[in-house]
Design an enzyme around this catalytic site. Structure first.
Site: not given
Ligand SMILES: [Zn+2]
Length: 197
Positions: A125-126, A147, A3-4, A128, A150
Site C-alpha cells: 500500500h502507499g 496499490n 479497499d480499506h 504512489s 493517489t
Molecule cells: Zn492502502
C-alpha cells in the site's frame, strides 16, 4: 474490490452486492482485536467465495501502520495469517499512504524476508510515493499486489485541469472528464509495464 473497509457492516453489504474481494483494515485496533475481528470477517467472506486481504496492525503515529517508520515483523506476519486465515497481507515496509511525491525508500531486505516467511501474497500500500525503479525492485523481492491510488488521482486531476485551462469555452463534461480518463489509462498501461519489468 472494496479497499480499506474498517466497518464489518460495510463488508456485509459488499458481500450482498456481489463483490469479488475485500480488504478489511482493522490495523487501527489493538492486535488481539484486529486478529479476532479479521478472522471473523475472513470466515464470513470466504464462505461466500470472496478473497480477503488484511493489514497487520501496529501501534503507530497519526499516519498509522503505513507511516514511513512502521515495519511489519516476519514472525508476527506469519502468526497473523495463521490466526486470521486471510488470503493476502498488506505489510509495512517503508511506504506511506497519500504521498504526492515519489521518493519513498522501501526496505527491500524486509520484503524478501516477509516473502520467504509468509504463505500468502504480499500487498504494497502507499505505492504512489514509490519511484518506478523501486516499484520494480519491490516486485522482484516478492510483492504481488501493488496499490496505486493517489498517483493516478494526480494524473486524472492534472489532465482535467490542463484541458479546462486550455479552453475556457468548454462546457461539455465528457470532453474534460474524457481527457482525465485517457490520461489515467495511459499511465496505468505504463505502470503495468514497469511492474512487469
Ligand atoms: Zn492502502
Amino acid at each position: 474490490h472494496l479497499d480499506h473497509a474498517t466497518d464489518r457492516a460495510l463488508v456485509e453489504e459488499a458481500v450482498e452486492l456481489g463483490l469479488g474481494s475485500v480488504m478489511f483494515d482493522a490495523s487501527a485496533l489493538p492486535d488481539e482485536e484486529n486478529v479476532a475481528l479479521t478472522a471473523e470477517v475472513a470466515a464470513l467472506c470466504q464462505g461466500r467465495g470472496l478473497w480477503v486481504e488484511a493489514e497487520l496492525g501496529e501501534v503507530g503515529g497519526k499516519d498509522g501502520v503505513h507511516a514511513p517508520g512502521a515495519r511489519t515483523r516476519p514472525h508476527e506476519a506469519v502468526d497473523y495469517v495463521a490466526r486470521t486465515g486471510v488470503d493476502a497481507l498488506a505489510v509495512a515496509v517503508g511506504s506511506s499512504h497519500a504521498m504526492t511525491t515519489r521518493d519513498a525508500v522501501l526496505d527491500l531486505e524486509l520484503i524478501a524476508a516477509l516473502r520467504a516467511a509468509v504463505p500468502v501474497p504480499l500487498v504494497l500500500h502507499g505505492s504512489s510515493g514509490v519511484p518506478d525503479e523501486t516499484l520494480r525492485a519491490a516486485v522482484r523481492h516478492g510483492m504481488k499486489k501493488i496499490n496505486i491510488s493517489t498517483h493516478l488521482n494526480k494524473t486524472f486531476t492534472r489532465a482535467i485541469r490542463d484541458r479546462l485551462a486550455a479552453d475556457e469555452k468548454v462546457v461539455d463534461s465528457r470532453k474534460y472528464v474524457g481527457a482525465g480518463r485517457t490520461a489515467v489509462a495511459t499511465e496505468v498501461t505504463r505502470l503495468l509495464g514497469v511492474l512487469a519489468g
